[in-house]
Design an enzyme around this catalytic site. Sequence first.
Site, PDB file in Angstrom:
ATOM      1  N   THR A 123      -3.572  -4.145  -1.093  1.00  0.00           N
ATOM      2  CA  THR A 123      -4.098  -3.805   0.232  1.00  0.00           C
ATOM      3  C   THR A 123      -5.605  -4.035   0.266  1.00  0.00           C
ATOM      4  O   THR A 123      -6.307  -3.686  -0.700  1.00  0.00           O
ATOM      5  CB  THR A 123      -3.795  -2.348   0.638  1.00  0.00           C
ATOM      6  N   ASP A 150      -7.542  -2.405   1.901  1.00  0.00           N
ATOM      7  CA  ASP A 150      -8.229  -1.129   2.160  1.00  0.00           C
ATOM      8  C   ASP A 150      -8.731  -0.460   0.864  1.00  0.00           C
ATOM      9  O   ASP A 150      -9.579   0.428   0.922  1.00  0.00           O
ATOM     10  CB  ASP A 150      -7.286  -0.158   2.892  1.00  0.00           C
ATOM     11  N   GLY A 164     -26.388  -5.979   2.756  1.00  0.00           N
ATOM     12  CA  GLY A 164     -27.735  -5.534   3.115  1.00  0.00           C
ATOM     13  C   GLY A 164     -27.840  -4.977   4.527  1.00  0.00           C
ATOM     14  O   GLY A 164     -28.848  -5.196   5.217  1.00  0.00           O
ATOM     15  N   ALA A 165     -26.822  -4.244   4.963  1.00  0.00           N
ATOM     16  CA  ALA A 165     -26.864  -3.664   6.314  1.00  0.00           C
ATOM     17  C   ALA A 165     -27.911  -2.553   6.397  1.00  0.00           C
ATOM     18  O   ALA A 165     -28.286  -1.953   5.386  1.00  0.00           O
ATOM     19  CB  ALA A 165     -25.486  -3.115   6.678  1.00  0.00           C
ATOM     20  N   ARG A 194     -26.333 -12.473  10.417  1.00  0.00           N
ATOM     21  CA  ARG A 194     -27.756 -12.239  10.135  1.00  0.00           C
ATOM     22  C   ARG A 194     -28.604 -13.412  10.664  1.00  0.00           C
ATOM     23  O   ARG A 194     -29.656 -13.207  11.259  1.00  0.00           O
ATOM     24  CB  ARG A 194     -27.922 -12.105   8.614  1.00  0.00           C
ATOM     25  N   GLY A 213       0.822  -1.206   0.000  1.00  0.00           N
ATOM     26  CA  GLY A 213       0.000   0.000   0.000  1.00  0.00           C
ATOM     27  C   GLY A 213       0.858   1.260   0.000  1.00  0.00           C
ATOM     28  O   GLY A 213       2.069   1.193  -0.239  1.00  0.00           O
TER      29      GLY A 213
HETATM   30  O1  F6P Z   1      -3.801  -1.980   5.584  1.00  0.00           O
HETATM   31  C1  F6P Z   1      -4.419  -3.179   5.792  1.00  0.00           C
HETATM   32  C2  F6P Z   1      -4.882  -3.291   7.228  1.00  0.00           C
HETATM   33  O2  F6P Z   1      -5.510  -4.538   7.381  1.00  0.00           O
HETATM   34  C3  F6P Z   1      -5.781  -2.168   7.700  1.00  0.00           C
HETATM   35  O3  F6P Z   1      -7.111  -2.325   7.305  1.00  0.00           O
HETATM   36  C4  F6P Z   1      -5.578  -2.231   9.190  1.00  0.00           C
HETATM   37  O4  F6P Z   1      -5.798  -0.972   9.769  1.00  0.00           O
HETATM   38  C5  F6P Z   1      -4.142  -2.645   9.321  1.00  0.00           C
HETATM   39  O5  F6P Z   1      -3.775  -3.246   8.102  1.00  0.00           O
HETATM   40  C6  F6P Z   1      -3.865  -3.602  10.441  1.00  0.00           C
HETATM   41  O6  F6P Z   1      -2.501  -3.780  10.532  1.00  0.00           O
HETATM   42  P1  F6P Z   1      -1.778  -4.948  11.327  1.00  0.00           P
HETATM   43  O7  F6P Z   1      -1.899  -6.195  10.523  1.00  0.00           O
HETATM   44  O8  F6P Z   1      -0.375  -4.497  11.435  1.00  0.00           O
HETATM   45  O9  F6P Z   1      -2.475  -5.090  12.636  1.00  0.00           O
END
Ligand code: F6P
Length: 380
Positions: free
Chosen positions: A153, A155, A213-214, A182, A122
């Site tokens: 990533t 994210d 579907g939240a 659910r 990332g």
């Molecule tokens: O960047 C990916 C991620 O899973 C994020 O969503 C999360 O904040 C972070 O890494 C968690 O990091 P670690 O695996 O170091 O706890």
Amino acid sequence: MSIGILTSGGDAPGMNAAIRAAFRSLKMRAPDCELMLFRDGFRGLARRLDSASDRNVDRKDVRDIIHRGGTFIGTGRVPELVLPPPDAPDLAARTAARESFLRVAAVNLFQHQVESLIVIGGDGSFCGAQVIAAAYRQTFPGRPFRVIGIPGTIDNDLHGTEYSIGYDTALNNVVDSLRKLRDTIESHRRAIILEVMGNTSGWLALQSAIAGGAAAVAIPEVEETWDQDDMVSRLVAGVRRDYRYFIIVVAEGVLKRAGADWSHALKRRIEEAQPIHDMLGYPMEVRINSVGHVARGGSPSALDNTLAGLLGSAAADIAQTGTIGRGEVVEGDVMVGCRGTRVITTPLDEVIANSPRLVTRDSELYQLSLKLMLSAGQPF
Ligand code: F6P
């Protein structure tokens, strides 16, 4: 010439397929080209290379990995690559550790004639790669060296690509958890608050809430989504319409910004909501769950492996020929990304300057969530 690959930061399903694709594309064109795999992220660059890397990778080294989650070469975050703040109490020690790390990494890259370093990760990983590239160029001016980033990533928060490797699998993992939850909350007529990873961005929470579907989602980028008064009044409206249960998804970034107690505070608010009590004859019970690292695990989805194949192969093309697609020339340090199934490239400094890419109010997914989720004044 040799080409290095490493994975860095949080692992993401599909990273293995990207390494495999890079290997196959490289060897297809130039069987003698040497590929090195650095172990445990940037750490593998700054240790004795015989123990921290695999040289002369061959076919059997990248066999039987395409279906595996995580990254088979290991990953990590390296504090030495983060610039210490000028007022850090241990500034001298941290600066010395950083300089030593960069010196060893640059010498290792030089000794093994690595001309292209493919980094799968990332924006934090790309920042680290830039620091190493700067140290290398300063130590060995004039030597050819480039960084090629591959977005990996869960994210999905990188500028320069529609999707990053790992996001689709994580999304499916979260939706799978939502479906399981659910079943149990419907049976009990409860509400569930599900905390979902995503660092500072709300993409994973937002899209999993839509797909699962939240009833509601709270994301860090839009403050009114964390408004607990509004959340409770939406649930009241839902109970009035005979909703049996509620799924509320909250992004990790909200907990970072509004406080780690946010979910517990909301749970109390819902359980104490008098209108819900009056309608049901008892308080609505709330449970809090979290899909943390589980979201990152398991076999990569077909989409993630396809994306990994496209991007791994494109990164190899750039490393070997300086071109992609139909021969378009690609210069400097870049990240490969996707627009649909088309591979695009973006200068790495542009990616870093514009990442994390956050949800905006006018983004299609956010607008969709407003239409699909529960609202207090819903006319149906
Ligand atoms: O960047 C990916 C991620 O899973 C994020 O969503 C999360 O904040 C972070 O890494 C968690 O990091 P670690 O695996 O170091 O706890």
